[in-house]
Design a protein around this motif. Structure first.
Motif, PDB file in Angstrom:
ATOM      1  N   PRO A  60      -3.519  -8.052   3.214  1.00  0.00           N
ATOM      2  CA  PRO A  60      -3.116  -7.259   2.047  1.00  0.00           C
ATOM      3  C   PRO A  60      -4.141  -6.171   1.755  1.00  0.00           C
ATOM      4  O   PRO A  60      -5.321  -6.316   2.093  1.00  0.00           O
ATOM      5  N   TYR A  61      -3.688  -5.101   1.114  1.00  0.00           N
ATOM      6  CA  TYR A  61      -4.562  -3.962   0.814  1.00  0.00           C
ATOM      7  C   TYR A  61      -5.076  -4.051  -0.614  1.00  0.00           C
ATOM      8  O   TYR A  61      -6.266  -4.013  -0.860  1.00  0.00           O
ATOM      9  N   GLN A  62      -4.160  -4.184  -1.554  1.00  0.00           N
ATOM     10  CA  GLN A  62      -4.551  -4.353  -2.956  1.00  0.00           C
ATOM     11  C   GLN A  62      -3.988  -5.677  -3.451  1.00  0.00           C
ATOM     12  O   GLN A  62      -2.933  -6.121  -2.991  1.00  0.00           O
ATOM     13  N   GLY A  63      -4.689  -6.267  -4.419  1.00  0.00           N
ATOM     14  CA  GLY A  63      -4.212  -7.528  -4.982  1.00  0.00           C
ATOM     15  C   GLY A  63      -3.625  -7.311  -6.362  1.00  0.00           C
ATOM     16  O   GLY A  63      -4.014  -6.384  -7.074  1.00  0.00           O
ATOM     17  N   GLY A  64      -2.690  -8.142  -6.733  1.00  0.00           N
ATOM     18  CA  GLY A  64      -2.102  -8.038  -8.062  1.00  0.00           C
ATOM     19  C   GLY A  64      -0.764  -8.733  -8.095  1.00  0.00           C
ATOM     20  O   GLY A  64      -0.448  -9.549  -7.220  1.00  0.00           O
ATOM     21  N   GLY A  65       0.017  -8.366  -9.081  1.00  0.00           N
ATOM     22  CA  GLY A  65       1.325  -8.981  -9.246  1.00  0.00           C
ATOM     23  C   GLY A  65       2.255  -8.602  -8.112  1.00  0.00           C
ATOM     24  O   GLY A  65       2.089  -7.570  -7.450  1.00  0.00           O
ATOM     25  N   GLU A  66       3.199  -9.450  -7.851  1.00  0.00           N
ATOM     26  CA  GLU A  66       4.328  -9.184  -6.952  1.00  0.00           C
ATOM     27  C   GLU A  66       3.993  -9.179  -5.469  1.00  0.00           C
ATOM     28  O   GLU A  66       4.880  -9.049  -4.638  1.00  0.00           O
ATOM     29  N   MET A  67       2.698  -9.264  -5.116  1.00  0.00           N
ATOM     30  CA  MET A  67       2.366  -9.270  -3.679  1.00  0.00           C
ATOM     31  C   MET A  67       1.967 -10.668  -3.225  1.00  0.00           C
ATOM     32  O   MET A  67       1.512 -10.853  -2.108  1.00  0.00           O
TER      33      MET A  67
ATOM     34  N   ILE B 186       4.957   9.017  -4.334  1.00  0.00           N
ATOM     35  CA  ILE B 186       5.624   8.052  -3.451  1.00  0.00           C
ATOM     36  C   ILE B 186       5.342   8.439  -2.000  1.00  0.00           C
ATOM     37  O   ILE B 186       5.429   9.614  -1.631  1.00  0.00           O
ATOM     38  N   GLY B 187       4.998   7.452  -1.206  1.00  0.00           N
ATOM     39  CA  GLY B 187       4.799   7.668   0.223  1.00  0.00           C
ATOM     40  C   GLY B 187       5.387   6.492   0.966  1.00  0.00           C
ATOM     41  O   GLY B 187       5.745   5.477   0.363  1.00  0.00           O
ATOM     42  N   ILE B 188       5.477   6.663   2.258  1.00  0.00           N
ATOM     43  CA  ILE B 188       6.081   5.618   3.082  1.00  0.00           C
ATOM     44  C   ILE B 188       5.112   5.204   4.178  1.00  0.00           C
ATOM     45  O   ILE B 188       4.526   6.045   4.861  1.00  0.00           O
ATOM     46  N   LEU B 189       4.976   3.891   4.323  1.00  0.00           N
ATOM     47  CA  LEU B 189       4.352   3.347   5.514  1.00  0.00           C
ATOM     48  C   LEU B 189       5.420   2.582   6.268  1.00  0.00           C
ATOM     49  O   LEU B 189       5.971   1.606   5.747  1.00  0.00           O
ATOM     50  N   TYR B 190       5.737   3.074   7.466  1.00  0.00           N
ATOM     51  CA  TYR B 190       6.528   2.248   8.385  1.00  0.00           C
ATOM     52  C   TYR B 190       5.533   1.496   9.250  1.00  0.00           C
ATOM     53  O   TYR B 190       4.571   2.084   9.756  1.00  0.00           O
ATOM     54  N   GLY B 191       5.777   0.214   9.427  1.00  0.00           N
ATOM     55  CA  GLY B 191       4.990  -0.554  10.383  1.00  0.00           C
ATOM     56  C   GLY B 191       5.937  -1.477  11.127  1.00  0.00           C
ATOM     57  O   GLY B 191       6.858  -2.044  10.518  1.00  0.00           O
ATOM     58  N   LYS B 192       5.740  -1.622  12.418  1.00  0.00           N
ATOM     59  CA  LYS B 192       6.526  -2.621  13.163  1.00  0.00           C
ATOM     60  C   LYS B 192       6.386  -3.963  12.444  1.00  0.00           C
ATOM     61  O   LYS B 192       5.276  -4.300  11.978  1.00  0.00           O
ATOM     62  N   ALA B 193       7.449  -4.726  12.405  1.00  0.00           N
ATOM     63  CA  ALA B 193       7.428  -5.986  11.652  1.00  0.00           C
ATOM     64  C   ALA B 193       6.213  -6.838  12.048  1.00  0.00           C
ATOM     65  O   ALA B 193       5.497  -7.361  11.179  1.00  0.00           O
ATOM     66  N   ALA B 194       5.950  -6.940  13.334  1.00  0.00           N
ATOM     67  CA  ALA B 194       4.843  -7.800  13.784  1.00  0.00           C
ATOM     68  C   ALA B 194       3.493  -7.234  13.353  1.00  0.00           C
ATOM     69  O   ALA B 194       2.550  -7.972  13.044  1.00  0.00           O
ATOM     70  N   GLU B 195       3.407  -5.896  13.324  1.00  0.00           N
ATOM     71  CA  GLU B 195       2.135  -5.268  12.919  1.00  0.00           C
ATOM     72  C   GLU B 195       1.884  -5.478  11.437  1.00  0.00           C
ATOM     73  O   GLU B 195       0.756  -5.778  11.020  1.00  0.00           O
ATOM     74  N   LEU B 196       2.921  -5.310  10.631  1.00  0.00           N
ATOM     75  CA  LEU B 196       2.749  -5.517   9.182  1.00  0.00           C
ATOM     76  C   LEU B 196       2.411  -6.979   8.904  1.00  0.00           C
ATOM     77  O   LEU B 196       1.581  -7.286   8.040  1.00  0.00           O
ATOM     78  N   ALA B 197       3.059  -7.862   9.645  1.00  0.00           N
ATOM     79  CA  ALA B 197       2.821  -9.298   9.416  1.00  0.00           C
ATOM     80  C   ALA B 197       1.367  -9.661   9.722  1.00  0.00           C
ATOM     81  O   ALA B 197       0.798 -10.575   9.120  1.00  0.00           O
ATOM     82  N   ALA B 198       0.755  -8.924  10.658  1.00  0.00           N
ATOM     83  CA  ALA B 198      -0.622  -9.229  11.058  1.00  0.00           C
ATOM     84  C   ALA B 198      -1.659  -8.552  10.167  1.00  0.00           C
ATOM     85  O   ALA B 198      -2.854  -8.829  10.266  1.00  0.00           O
ATOM     86  N   LEU B 199      -1.192  -7.648   9.298  1.00  0.00           N
ATOM     87  CA  LEU B 199      -2.121  -6.847   8.493  1.00  0.00           C
ATOM     88  C   LEU B 199      -2.479  -7.586   7.200  1.00  0.00           C
ATOM     89  O   LEU B 199      -1.586  -8.080   6.514  1.00  0.00           O
TER      90      LEU B 199
ATOM     91  N   THR C  87      -1.626 -17.546  -1.832  1.00  0.00           N
ATOM     92  CA  THR C  87      -0.863 -17.191  -0.634  1.00  0.00           C
ATOM     93  C   THR C  87      -0.173 -15.867  -0.929  1.00  0.00           C
ATOM     94  O   THR C  87      -0.028 -15.475  -2.090  1.00  0.00           O
ATOM     95  N   TYR C  88       0.215 -15.195   0.132  1.00  0.00           N
ATOM     96  CA  TYR C  88       0.746 -13.835  -0.021  1.00  0.00           C
ATOM     97  C   TYR C  88       2.235 -13.776   0.287  1.00  0.00           C
ATOM     98  O   TYR C  88       2.753 -14.543   1.103  1.00  0.00           O
ATOM     99  N   ALA C  89       2.882 -12.792  -0.331  1.00  0.00           N
ATOM    100  CA  ALA C  89       4.291 -12.528  -0.032  1.00  0.00           C
ATOM    101  C   ALA C  89       4.387 -11.957   1.381  1.00  0.00           C
ATOM    102  O   ALA C  89       3.402 -11.459   1.951  1.00  0.00           O
ATOM    103  N   ASP C  90       5.591 -12.003   1.939  1.00  0.00           N
ATOM    104  CA  ASP C  90       5.809 -11.374   3.240  1.00  0.00           C
ATOM    105  C   ASP C  90       5.840  -9.849   3.063  1.00  0.00           C
ATOM    106  O   ASP C  90       6.113  -9.343   1.972  1.00  0.00           O
ATOM    107  N   PRO C  91       5.605  -9.093   4.157  1.00  0.00           N
ATOM    108  CA  PRO C  91       5.816  -7.652   4.095  1.00  0.00           C
ATOM    109  C   PRO C  91       7.289  -7.382   3.788  1.00  0.00           C
ATOM    110  O   PRO C  91       8.136  -8.208   4.174  1.00  0.00           O
ATOM    111  N   PRO C  92       7.643  -6.303   3.139  1.00  0.00           N
ATOM    112  CA  PRO C  92       6.764  -5.225   2.686  1.00  0.00           C
ATOM    113  C   PRO C  92       6.095  -5.504   1.345  1.00  0.00           C
ATOM    114  O   PRO C  92       5.143  -4.832   0.975  1.00  0.00           O
ATOM    115  N   HIS C  93       6.588  -6.544   0.607  1.00  0.00           N
ATOM    116  CA  HIS C  93       6.087  -6.714  -0.768  1.00  0.00           C
ATOM    117  C   HIS C  93       4.607  -7.086  -0.800  1.00  0.00           C
ATOM    118  O   HIS C  93       3.920  -6.817  -1.782  1.00  0.00           O
TER     119      HIS C  93
END
Ligand code: PLP
Length: 404
Positions: A246-253, A231-244, A263-269
């Motif tokens: 997706p990293y991996q594709g699959g269920g729940e994202m 388990i690890g944590i990525l904190y990202g400012k809301a605006a930064e995460l929103a602009a990023l 279409t993609y879910a909102d951060p963090p999911h």
């Protein structure tokens, strides 16, 4: 609040074991820390009492587990003063950095620059090298001084109009140096660059407030923070995460998946594809709640005392070379013993029950900077005692005698 080390130790079942007939002296917490009973029990309880997959069930166990998983996210958010939607669960600090590098890199052009430092862990070098190899991004490395400080002016001089990201460690896993991150963040932002801090070590030893720091991304691992692996944590400012992206594709994202579009879910999911590390998140939440019950400033003072005691105990050792003497550094002692390979030092120390790390510490550029191929490293955690500091000094002195 004060800090009672014996009381804290009693929470760690493993610390009462013997190694090679000697009481365990565990000085490898910078690699991975031991786990308090609160973490072990929270994970067992979840498996014994209420476990199912998260976010997709309509039955009681699925709902309870989802609640526990999201409660862990809230605990992490409070711990670093972030918003709940700004905390992404990853499988480790390494994955969190890869996620940011891949996401920011997608918008980079050949000749864009990333500024790092010579004291980075490979986790904060290699993902950026991918961008150099694949996108023609230029990597620049800020120098480290002979006593192990970051050369701040040197770093500032590297920041220019093409700098997209400045990524550096908050605390070095080899030198123990705590970097002047506020100044770095200010300089980077003034140039329009984003900042990623690798907090894998720092978060263990000091309170971190991501809002006060005004940092764009802050990453750390659970297993060094007395939590579980995986388990690890990525904190990202809301605006930064929103602009990023997706990293991996699959269920729940996802938002919606069709044959011709998604279409993609909102951060963090958006960044948590597939079944996430559910039990590990619950374990990390428990580690954080456990830490919240302790006086962290008193712990930092305790660790500093241990480090000072070891340095004092080894003051006359002319066979010892210490790497990293930055003022205000954390309780990490990297060293070489004249005439001995670091691996041999670690193996002989193990005979005395003392566990240290030896090797390059996943920081080869830093090893080269200091002209060594490897070093041994004793790293101190809240559960180490003055008696253990003395036992280490004694064992190291005896170890050196093998090589004299
Ligand atoms: N960054 C630093 C400073 C570290 O010390 C470590 C682990 O040693 C990492 C990153 C990588 O963390 P993990 O292996 O938990 O992903």
């Amino acid at each position: 609040m004060a800090f009672d080390v014996e009381q804290a130790r009693a929470d760690f079942p493993i610390l009462s074991r013997q190694v090679n007939g000697k009481p365990l002296v565990y000085l490898d917490s910078a690699a991975s820390a031991q786990k308090p009973r609160a973490v072990i029990e929270a994970m067992s309880r979840a498996m014994e009492h209420s476990y199912a997959n998260v976010h997709r069930g309509l039955h009681t166990l699925a709902n309870e587990t989802t609640d526990a998983y999201e409660a862990a996210r809230r605990a992490v958010a409070r711990f670093v003063n972030a918003g709940e939607g700004e905390i992404v669960f990853t499988k480790g600090g390494t994955e969190a950095i890869n996620l940011v590098a891949a996401g920011l890199g997608a918008a980079m052009a050949p000749g864009d620059e990333v500024v790092l430092t010579e004291m980075e862990h490979h986790a904060n070098i290699v993902p950026w090298h991918f961008l150099r190899e694949r996108r023609g991004v230029v990597l620049k490395f800020a120098p480290v001084t002979d006593d192990g400080r970051l050369d701040l002016e040197g770093l500032q001089a590297l920041i220019g109009p093409r700098t997209k990201v400045v990524a550096l460690t908050h605390m070095s896993n080899v030198l123990g140096t705590i970097n002047p991150v506020a100044e770095v963040i200010e300089a980077a932002h003034a140039a329009g660059a984003k900042v990623l801090l690798d907090g894998c070590q720092a978060i263990v030893h000091q309170a971190v407030d991501v809002k006060a720091l005004d940092v764009d991304f802050y990453v750390f691992s659970g297993h060094k923070l007395y939590g579980p692996t995986g388990i690890g944590i990525l904190y990202g400012k809301a605006a930064e995460l929103a602009a990023l992206p997706p990293y991996q594709g699959g269920g729940e994202m996802i938002g919606e998946v069709a044959l011709e579009k998604i279409t993609y879910a909102d951060p963090p999911h958006r960044f948590e594809a597939g079944t996430p590390p559910i039990l590990e998140a619950i374990g990390l939440g428990a580690a954080i709640e456990w830490l919240n019950g302790l006086d962290r400033a008193a712990i930092a003072a305790h660790e500093a005392r241990l480090y000072a005691r070891v340095r004092e105990g080894l003051a006359g050792a002319n066979w010892l070379k210490v790497i990293g003497e930055a003022p205000g550094k954390g309780a990490i002692l990297s060293f070489t013993v004249d005439g001995a390979h670091a691996h041999d030092v670690a193996q002989i120390l193990d005979r005395y029950g003392v566990a240290v790390r030896a090797g390059t510490h996943c920081a080869e550029p830093l090893m080269r900077r200091f002209g060594v191929t490897s070093s041994a490293r004793a790293s101190f955690a809240l559960y180490n005692t003055e008696g253990e500091a003395d036992a280490f000094v004694d064992a190291l002195t005896r170890t050196q005698a093998f090589f004299a």
